[in-house]
Design a protein around this motif. Structure first.
Motif, PDB file in Angstrom:
ATOM      1  N   SER A  36      22.746  -2.622  11.599  1.00 36.79           N
ATOM      2  CA  SER A  36      22.227  -1.730  10.549  1.00 36.79           C
ATOM      3  C   SER A  36      22.658  -2.213   9.165  1.00 36.79           C
ATOM      4  CB  SER A  36      22.670  -0.285  10.785  1.00 36.79           C
ATOM      5  OG  SER A  36      24.076  -0.170  10.677  1.00 36.79           O
ATOM      6  N   GLU A  37      23.854  -2.773   9.039  1.00 35.10           N
ATOM      7  CA  GLU A  37      24.302  -3.317   7.752  1.00 35.10           C
ATOM      8  C   GLU A  37      23.507  -4.565   7.377  1.00 35.10           C
ATOM      9  OE1 GLU A  37      28.970  -1.912   7.722  1.00 35.10           O
ATOM     10  OE2 GLU A  37      28.387  -3.642   8.937  1.00 35.10           O
ATOM     11  N   ILE A  38      23.222  -5.410   8.366  1.00 33.58           N
ATOM     12  CA  ILE A  38      22.389  -6.591   8.115  1.00 33.58           C
ATOM     13  C   ILE A  38      20.992  -6.147   7.692  1.00 33.58           C
ATOM     14  CG2 ILE A  38      21.262  -8.581   9.198  1.00 33.58           C
ATOM     15  CD1 ILE A  38      23.816  -8.884  10.909  1.00 33.58           C
ATOM     16  N   ALA A  39      20.459  -5.142   8.374  1.00 38.74           N
ATOM     17  CA  ALA A  39      19.113  -4.642   8.046  1.00 38.74           C
ATOM     18  C   ALA A  39      19.056  -4.127   6.612  1.00 38.74           C
ATOM     19  CB  ALA A  39      18.704  -3.543   9.029  1.00 38.74           C
ATOM     20  N   GLN A  69      16.726  -5.599   3.740  1.00 35.91           N
ATOM     21  CA  GLN A  69      15.835  -4.723   2.982  1.00 35.91           C
ATOM     22  C   GLN A  69      16.017  -4.944   1.484  1.00 35.91           C
ATOM     23  OE1 GLN A  69      13.391  -2.593   4.453  1.00 35.91           O
ATOM     24  NE2 GLN A  69      12.721  -2.885   2.341  1.00 35.91           N
ATOM     25  N   TYR A  70      17.242  -5.196   1.048  1.00 25.13           N
ATOM     26  CA  TYR A  70      17.503  -5.508  -0.362  1.00 25.13           C
ATOM     27  C   TYR A  70      16.756  -6.785  -0.768  1.00 25.13           C
ATOM     28  CZ  TYR A  70      19.987  -6.891  -4.592  1.00 25.13           C
ATOM     29  OH  TYR A  70      20.283  -7.293  -5.865  1.00 25.13           O
ATOM     30  N   LEU A  71      16.812  -7.811   0.094  1.00 29.31           N
ATOM     31  CA  LEU A  71      16.079  -9.047  -0.193  1.00 29.31           C
ATOM     32  C   LEU A  71      14.588  -8.757  -0.339  1.00 29.31           C
ATOM     33  CD1 LEU A  71      17.663 -11.532   2.414  1.00 29.31           C
ATOM     34  CD2 LEU A  71      18.372 -11.133   0.063  1.00 29.31           C
ATOM     35  N   LEU A  72      14.055  -8.004   0.618  1.00 27.64           N
ATOM     36  CA  LEU A  72      12.622  -7.695   0.611  1.00 27.64           C
ATOM     37  C   LEU A  72      12.233  -6.856  -0.609  1.00 27.64           C
ATOM     38  CD1 LEU A  72      12.138  -6.903   4.410  1.00 27.64           C
ATOM     39  CD2 LEU A  72      11.605  -9.046   3.199  1.00 27.64           C
ATOM     40  N   ASN A  73      13.093  -5.895  -0.969  1.00 23.40           N
ATOM     41  CA  ASN A  73      12.803  -5.050  -2.138  1.00 23.40           C
ATOM     42  C   ASN A  73      12.728  -5.871  -3.421  1.00 23.40           C
ATOM     43  OD1 ASN A  73      12.792  -2.823  -0.477  1.00 23.40           O
ATOM     44  ND2 ASN A  73      14.808  -2.098  -1.098  1.00 23.40           N
ATOM     45  N   ASN A  74      13.467  -6.992  -3.457  1.00 24.88           N
ATOM     46  CA  ASN A  74      13.449  -7.862  -4.628  1.00 24.88           C
ATOM     47  C   ASN A  74      12.333  -8.901  -4.565  1.00 24.88           C
ATOM     48  OD1 ASN A  74      15.741  -7.331  -6.593  1.00 24.88           O
ATOM     49  ND2 ASN A  74      16.759  -7.173  -4.603  1.00 24.88           N
ATOM     50  N   GLY A  75      11.552  -8.886  -3.485  1.00 23.31           N
ATOM     51  CA  GLY A  75      10.459  -9.835  -3.342  1.00 23.31           C
ATOM     52  C   GLY A  75      10.911 -11.213  -2.884  1.00 23.31           C
ATOM     53  N   TRP A  76      12.117 -11.295  -2.324  1.00 27.12           N
ATOM     54  CA  TRP A  76      12.643 -12.586  -1.866  1.00 27.12           C
ATOM     55  C   TRP A  76      12.267 -12.820  -0.407  1.00 27.12           C
ATOM     56  CZ3 TRP A  76      18.094 -11.075  -3.958  1.00 27.12           C
ATOM     57  CH2 TRP A  76      18.066 -11.082  -5.352  1.00 27.12           C
ATOM     58  N   THR A  77      12.086 -14.065  -0.059  1.00 21.82           N
ATOM     59  CA  THR A  77      11.717 -14.454   1.306  1.00 21.82           C
ATOM     60  C   THR A  77      12.976 -14.725   2.120  1.00 21.82           C
ATOM     61  OG1 THR A  77       9.670 -15.446   0.507  1.00 21.82           O
ATOM     62  CG2 THR A  77      10.457 -16.148   2.678  1.00 21.82           C
ATOM     63  N   TYR A  82       7.991 -16.069   5.376  1.00 23.93           N
ATOM     64  CA  TYR A  82       7.002 -15.642   4.388  1.00 23.93           C
ATOM     65  C   TYR A  82       6.211 -14.468   4.938  1.00 23.93           C
ATOM     66  CZ  TYR A  82       8.016 -20.224   2.427  1.00 23.93           C
ATOM     67  OH  TYR A  82       8.648 -21.317   1.916  1.00 23.93           O
ATOM     68  N   GLY A  83       5.990 -13.471   4.114  1.00 23.23           N
ATOM     69  CA  GLY A  83       5.214 -12.314   4.535  1.00 23.23           C
ATOM     70  C   GLY A  83       6.006 -11.281   5.316  1.00 23.23           C
ATOM     71  N   CYS A  84       7.284 -11.508   5.509  1.00 20.36           N
ATOM     72  CA  CYS A  84       8.119 -10.548   6.244  1.00 20.36           C
ATOM     73  C   CYS A  84       8.200  -9.243   5.447  1.00 20.36           C
ATOM     74  CB  CYS A  84       9.513 -11.137   6.449  1.00 20.36           C
ATOM     75  SG  CYS A  84      10.672 -10.015   7.242  1.00 20.36           S
ATOM     76  N   ILE A  85       7.991  -8.126   6.113  1.00 17.09           N
ATOM     77  CA  ILE A  85       8.074  -6.830   5.442  1.00 17.09           C
ATOM     78  C   ILE A  85       9.026  -5.870   6.145  1.00 17.09           C
ATOM     79  CG2 ILE A  85       5.783  -6.983   4.385  1.00 17.09           C
ATOM     80  CD1 ILE A  85       4.760  -5.189   6.695  1.00 17.09           C
ATOM     81  N   ASN A  86       9.593  -6.297   7.274  1.00 15.24           N
ATOM     82  CA  ASN A  86      10.421  -5.417   8.081  1.00 15.24           C
ATOM     83  C   ASN A  86      11.732  -6.121   8.428  1.00 15.24           C
ATOM     84  OD1 ASN A  86      11.552  -3.719   9.970  1.00 15.24           O
ATOM     85  ND2 ASN A  86       9.698  -3.520  11.211  1.00 15.24           N
ATOM     86  N   PHE A  95      27.665 -20.810  13.038  1.00 15.53           N
ATOM     87  CA  PHE A  95      27.598 -19.796  11.998  1.00 15.53           C
ATOM     88  C   PHE A  95      26.123 -19.616  11.643  1.00 15.53           C
ATOM     89  CE2 PHE A  95      31.883 -21.312  11.615  1.00 15.53           C
ATOM     90  CZ  PHE A  95      32.616 -20.202  11.242  1.00 15.53           C
ATOM     91  N   ILE A  96      25.726 -18.379  11.395  1.00 17.75           N
ATOM     92  CA  ILE A  96      24.335 -18.086  11.041  1.00 17.75           C
ATOM     93  C   ILE A  96      24.349 -17.272   9.749  1.00 17.75           C
ATOM     94  CG2 ILE A  96      22.208 -16.919  11.747  1.00 17.75           C
ATOM     95  CD1 ILE A  96      23.156 -17.395  14.673  1.00 17.75           C
ATOM     96  N   ARG A  97      23.516 -17.696   8.803  1.00 19.55           N
ATOM     97  CA  ARG A  97      23.424 -16.951   7.551  1.00 19.55           C
ATOM     98  C   ARG A  97      21.969 -16.639   7.243  1.00 19.55           C
ATOM     99  NH1 ARG A  97      25.245 -21.584   3.185  1.00 19.55           N
ATOM    100  NH2 ARG A  97      23.399 -22.888   3.354  1.00 19.55           N
ATOM    101  N   VAL A  98      21.782 -15.597   6.444  1.00 19.24           N
ATOM    102  CA  VAL A  98      20.462 -15.212   5.961  1.00 19.24           C
ATOM    103  C   VAL A  98      20.451 -15.477   4.463  1.00 19.24           C
ATOM    104  CG1 VAL A  98      18.815 -13.317   5.675  1.00 19.24           C
ATOM    105  CG2 VAL A  98      20.225 -13.442   7.741  1.00 19.24           C
TER     106      VAL A  98
END
Length: 144
Positions: A42-45, A49-57, A100-104, A123-126
């Motif tokens: 849930s914290e990752i989500a 969501q912050y990335l998506l709200n800023n229009g970042w891919t 690209y195009g991710c909305i969720n 290690f995995i990063r977003v």
């Protein structure tokens, strides 16, 4: 008349159990939030969501533990006096293409889980990329 500053107290902190001592040995920090305990789904989500709200891919990247962190200019042997801004751990391996195009955020969580299953020791990063400015604007560890 100058207001008197509040005195600093040395009494026991109200939430002493939440405090931790910084561990100086074998303590490697990577990206934003890497000093925190591992993030929950849930914290990752929320971060995605912050990335998506800023229009970042969103883009998922991974790297083995021995190459994910560099406290010097890394393992390539490149003369860093020539390229002062070069570090070997700057570029990790990309998991698939940027999303690209991710909305969720759930789409990103599914890919993190798939990457973790395929490379459990990595290690995995977003990362969040701005397609207008052509730069990485944010990144955080999702799995260690």
């Amino acid at each position: 008349v100058v207001a008197k500053a509040a005195a600093v107290t040395t009494t026991k902190a109200a939430n002493n159990s939440a405090m931790m001592v910084w561990q100086p040995h074998n303590n490697k920090f990577f990206e934003t939030f890497s000093f925190l305990p591992p993030l929950s789904d849930s914290e990752i989500a929320r971060q995605v969501q912050y990335l998506l709200n800023n229009g970042w891919t969103p883009c998922i990247e991974f790297e083995s533990a021995d190459k994910a962190y560099a406290d010097t200019h890394g393992w390539s042997g490149m003369d860093s006096s020539i390229s002062a801004g070069y570090y070997d751990n700057r570029y990790w391996v990309m998991w698939k293409l940027p999303m690209y195009g991710c909305i969720n955020p759930e789409e990103v969580l599914q890919e993190i889980r798939a990457c973790t299953r395929a490379f459990p020791e990595c290690f995995i990063r977003v990362a969040g990329f701005d397609n207008i400015k052509q730069v990485q604007c944010s990144s955080f560890l999702a799995h260690r």
